[in-house]
Design a protein around this motif. Structure first.
Motif, PDB file in Angstrom:
ATOM      1  N   VAL A 181       8.334   7.728  11.193  1.00 63.73           N
ATOM      2  CA  VAL A 181       7.849   7.963   9.838  1.00 63.73           C
ATOM      3  C   VAL A 181       7.682   6.582   9.208  1.00 63.73           C
ATOM      4  CG1 VAL A 181       8.361   8.973   7.592  1.00 63.73           C
ATOM      5  CG2 VAL A 181       9.076  10.166   9.675  1.00 63.73           C
ATOM      6  N   ILE A 182       6.484   6.290   8.725  1.00 62.79           N
ATOM      7  CA  ILE A 182       6.215   4.964   8.163  1.00 62.79           C
ATOM      8  C   ILE A 182       5.798   5.133   6.704  1.00 62.79           C
ATOM      9  CG2 ILE A 182       4.851   2.848   8.407  1.00 62.79           C
ATOM     10  CD1 ILE A 182       4.385   3.766  11.369  1.00 62.79           C
ATOM     11  N   VAL A 183       6.607   4.562   5.804  1.00 60.06           N
ATOM     12  CA  VAL A 183       6.401   4.723   4.377  1.00 60.06           C
ATOM     13  C   VAL A 183       5.993   3.369   3.794  1.00 60.06           C
ATOM     14  CG1 VAL A 183       7.671   5.061   2.241  1.00 60.06           C
ATOM     15  CG2 VAL A 183       7.984   6.666   4.105  1.00 60.06           C
ATOM     16  N   CYS A 184       4.861   3.314   3.142  1.00 60.41           N
ATOM     17  CA  CYS A 184       4.359   2.053   2.556  1.00 60.41           C
ATOM     18  C   CYS A 184       4.452   0.917   3.579  1.00 60.41           C
ATOM     19  CB  CYS A 184       5.132   1.697   1.282  1.00 60.41           C
ATOM     20  SG  CYS A 184       5.066   2.972   0.026  1.00 60.41           S
ATOM     21  N   GLY A 185       4.105   1.221   4.815  1.00 64.16           N
ATOM     22  CA  GLY A 185       4.082   0.215   5.869  1.00 64.16           C
ATOM     23  C   GLY A 185       5.429  -0.043   6.535  1.00 64.16           C
ATOM     24  N   LEU A 200      10.362  12.774   5.392  1.00 62.29           N
ATOM     25  CA  LEU A 200       9.532  11.778   4.710  1.00 62.29           C
ATOM     26  C   LEU A 200      10.346  10.852   3.824  1.00 62.29           C
ATOM     27  CD1 LEU A 200       6.349  13.855   3.787  1.00 62.29           C
ATOM     28  CD2 LEU A 200       6.820  12.521   5.838  1.00 62.29           C
ATOM     29  N   ASN A 201      11.510  11.313   3.356  1.00 58.82           N
ATOM     30  CA  ASN A 201      12.340  10.322   2.656  1.00 58.82           C
ATOM     31  C   ASN A 201      13.688  10.123   3.339  1.00 58.82           C
ATOM     32  OD1 ASN A 201      13.950  12.301   1.598  1.00 58.82           O
ATOM     33  ND2 ASN A 201      13.908  11.485  -0.485  1.00 58.82           N
ATOM     34  N   GLY A 202      13.677  10.341   4.649  1.00 61.11           N
ATOM     35  CA  GLY A 202      14.824   9.921   5.459  1.00 61.11           C
ATOM     36  C   GLY A 202      16.075  10.773   5.282  1.00 61.11           C
ATOM     37  N   ILE A 203      15.923  12.006   4.765  1.00 61.54           N
ATOM     38  CA  ILE A 203      17.126  12.827   4.553  1.00 61.54           C
ATOM     39  C   ILE A 203      17.682  13.318   5.881  1.00 61.54           C
ATOM     40  CG2 ILE A 203      17.923  15.055   3.652  1.00 61.54           C
ATOM     41  CD1 ILE A 203      16.474  14.479   1.152  1.00 61.54           C
ATOM     42  N   LEU A 204      16.805  13.654   6.808  1.00 58.13           N
ATOM     43  CA  LEU A 204      17.311  14.090   8.108  1.00 58.13           C
ATOM     44  C   LEU A 204      17.521  12.851   8.982  1.00 58.13           C
ATOM     45  CD1 LEU A 204      15.257  17.324   8.611  1.00 58.13           C
ATOM     46  CD2 LEU A 204      17.694  17.118   8.189  1.00 58.13           C
ATOM     47  N   PRO A 205      18.560  12.853   9.779  1.00 59.63           N
ATOM     48  CA  PRO A 205      18.955  11.635  10.478  1.00 59.63           C
ATOM     49  C   PRO A 205      17.962  11.203  11.555  1.00 59.63           C
ATOM     50  CG  PRO A 205      20.243  13.508  11.244  1.00 59.63           C
ATOM     51  CD  PRO A 205      19.417  14.005  10.102  1.00 59.63           C
ATOM     52  N   GLY A 206      17.811   9.898  11.687  1.00 56.92           N
ATOM     53  CA  GLY A 206      16.939   9.355  12.720  1.00 56.92           C
ATOM     54  C   GLY A 206      17.722   9.093  13.990  1.00 56.92           C
ATOM     55  N   ASP A 207      18.502  10.068  14.437  1.00 57.32           N
ATOM     56  CA  ASP A 207      19.327   9.869  15.639  1.00 57.32           C
ATOM     57  C   ASP A 207      18.640  10.473  16.862  1.00 57.32           C
ATOM     58  OD1 ASP A 207      19.570  12.530  15.353  1.00 57.32           O
ATOM     59  OD2 ASP A 207      21.653  12.530  14.691  1.00 57.32           O
ATOM     60  N   ASP A 208      19.426  10.861  17.859  1.00 56.77           N
ATOM     61  CA  ASP A 208      18.863  11.354  19.123  1.00 56.77           C
ATOM     62  C   ASP A 208      18.018  12.609  18.963  1.00 56.77           C
ATOM     63  OD1 ASP A 208      20.312   9.388  20.107  1.00 56.77           O
ATOM     64  OD2 ASP A 208      21.859  10.626  21.060  1.00 56.77           O
ATOM     65  N   MET A 249       0.838  -1.208   0.000  1.00 57.04           N
ATOM     66  CA  MET A 249       0.000   0.000   0.000  1.00 57.04           C
ATOM     67  C   MET A 249       0.870   1.254   0.000  1.00 57.04           C
ATOM     68  SD  MET A 249      -3.259  -0.556   0.049  1.00 57.04           S
ATOM     69  CE  MET A 249      -4.288   0.516   1.049  1.00 57.04           C
ATOM     70  N   ASN A 250       0.552   2.205  -0.870  1.00 64.32           N
ATOM     71  CA  ASN A 250       1.356   3.432  -0.946  1.00 64.32           C
ATOM     72  C   ASN A 250       0.869   4.454   0.080  1.00 64.32           C
ATOM     73  OD1 ASN A 250       2.538   2.141  -3.060  1.00 64.32           O
ATOM     74  ND2 ASN A 250       1.311   3.203  -4.600  1.00 64.32           N
ATOM     75  N   THR A 251       1.065   4.118   1.331  1.00 63.49           N
ATOM     76  CA  THR A 251       0.572   4.990   2.389  1.00 63.49           C
ATOM     77  C   THR A 251       1.744   5.671   3.094  1.00 63.49           C
ATOM     78  OG1 THR A 251       0.653   3.127   3.881  1.00 63.49           O
ATOM     79  CG2 THR A 251      -1.474   3.621   2.881  1.00 63.49           C
ATOM     80  N   LEU A 252       1.395   6.721   3.797  1.00 63.70           N
ATOM     81  CA  LEU A 252       2.411   7.488   4.506  1.00 63.70           C
ATOM     82  C   LEU A 252       1.856   7.798   5.887  1.00 63.70           C
ATOM     83  CD1 LEU A 252       5.059   9.082   4.047  1.00 63.70           C
ATOM     84  CD2 LEU A 252       3.630  11.005   3.417  1.00 63.70           C
ATOM     85  N   GLU A 253       2.686   7.597   6.898  1.00 57.66           N
ATOM     86  CA  GLU A 253       2.220   7.915   8.238  1.00 57.66           C
ATOM     87  C   GLU A 253       3.351   8.518   9.060  1.00 57.66           C
ATOM     88  OE1 GLU A 253      -0.061   4.860   9.976  1.00 57.66           O
ATOM     89  OE2 GLU A 253      -0.499   6.094  11.737  1.00 57.66           O
ATOM     90  N   VAL A 254       3.059   9.602   9.730  1.00 60.46           N
ATOM     91  CA  VAL A 254       4.025  10.245  10.631  1.00 60.46           C
ATOM     92  C   VAL A 254       3.381  10.220  12.005  1.00 60.46           C
ATOM     93  CG1 VAL A 254       5.166  12.425  11.180  1.00 60.46           C
ATOM     94  CG2 VAL A 254       4.919  11.735   8.797  1.00 60.46           C
TER      95      VAL A 254
END
Ligand code: ADP
Length: 249
Positions: free
Chosen positions: A64-68, A50-58, A1-6
């Protein structure tokens, strides 16, 4: 599914200033949603997540959930393939000597054969109204042409989710109209951040209004934009197309 969830996304830049505070939003498959708000509201920061450009660090909390798939540092490659992001400034996106190479960049990374790449480049340029621009240098194009080359490069990757940051900022009225038609016809799930509220009301079913890094309102575009007090409180104006039209005498 092409869904997006924050979910409850909070983020501070390295200088410690919070740019997003517990932002939650979603888009269902094929939906076109708008992100609006004054300068500095956090729109671009949200889109970069939304496409992970900023780091998922502290400095980041929430999901952010992209297509599940929850975006993590280990699946960025797939996330970049699923989510196409049009940057606000085309010069951040164009780095090749020719338009052909810029538009072909994604398909080359995906390992498509050369003839297929030529076809994809040709069709993507045609879609954005730049047929035959393959040999031009991106740096010698007008702002509007650059913006359309960037979009062609994203369409060439056929993303499931298309994220557009101020897509009309460099376009003249005709370019803007054609872009609106193109975006409307795309099957992808779409997220558009823009000050161009006429475009947003025209294309987006729902909007999120951001201010100070927070979602201050969300709902159907016409409903949110017609609330003049809400709009003024957050530095925006009700679009002309939503003003009551008096019948001609
Ligand atoms: P918008 O796109 O709504 O104009 P931004 O996401 O660009 O808002 O900015 C949100 C906040 O984050 C602003 O206060 C801005 O000054 C700050 N900000 C944006 N980019 C950076 C950066 N690279 N470093 C530090 N602060 C930033």
């Amino acid at each position: 599914m092409n869904t997006l969830e924050v979910q409850d996304l909070s983020y501070s830049y390295p200088d410690g200033k919070p740019a997003l505070r517990a932002v939650s939003m979603h888009a269902v498959e094929g939906e076109c949603i708008g992100i609006v708000g004054p300068n500095g509201a956090g729109k671009s920061t949200l889109l970069l997540h939304l496409n992970g450009i900023l780091p998922g660090d502290d400095s980041r909390q929430g999901k952010v959930i992209v297509c599940g798939e929850p975006v993590t540092s280990s699946n960025l490659h797939e996330v970049h393939r699923m989510v196409g992001l049009l940057f606000q400034d085309p010069d951040d996106q164009l780095f090749c000597p020719t338009v052909r190479e810029d538009v072909a960049f994604g398909p080359v990374q995906f390992g498509f054969p050369p003839l297929e790449i030529d076809r994809i480049v040709r069709e993507s340029l045609r879609e954005v109204g730049l047929e035959g621009f393959e040999s031009r240098s991106p740096h010698h194009l007008s702002g509007g042409e650059k913006q359309r080359v960037c979009l062609a490069g994203i369409l060439a990757c056929n993303p499931s989710i298309l994220v557009l940051d101020e897509p009309t900022s460099e376009l003249d009225p005709r370019g803007r109209r054609e872009l609106a038609r193109l975006i409307r016809g795309l099957p992808a799930t779409r997220v558009i951040a823009s000050h161009d509220l006429e475009l947003v009301v025209d294309l987006c079913s729902r909007v999120y209004l951001l201010d100070g890094g927070e979602v201050v309102a969300s709902g159907p575009a016409r409903e949110i934009f017609s609330d003049e007090d809400l709009m003024l409180a957050h530095g925006l104006e009700k679009p002309h197309s939503l003003h009551h039209r008096h019948p001609h005498p």
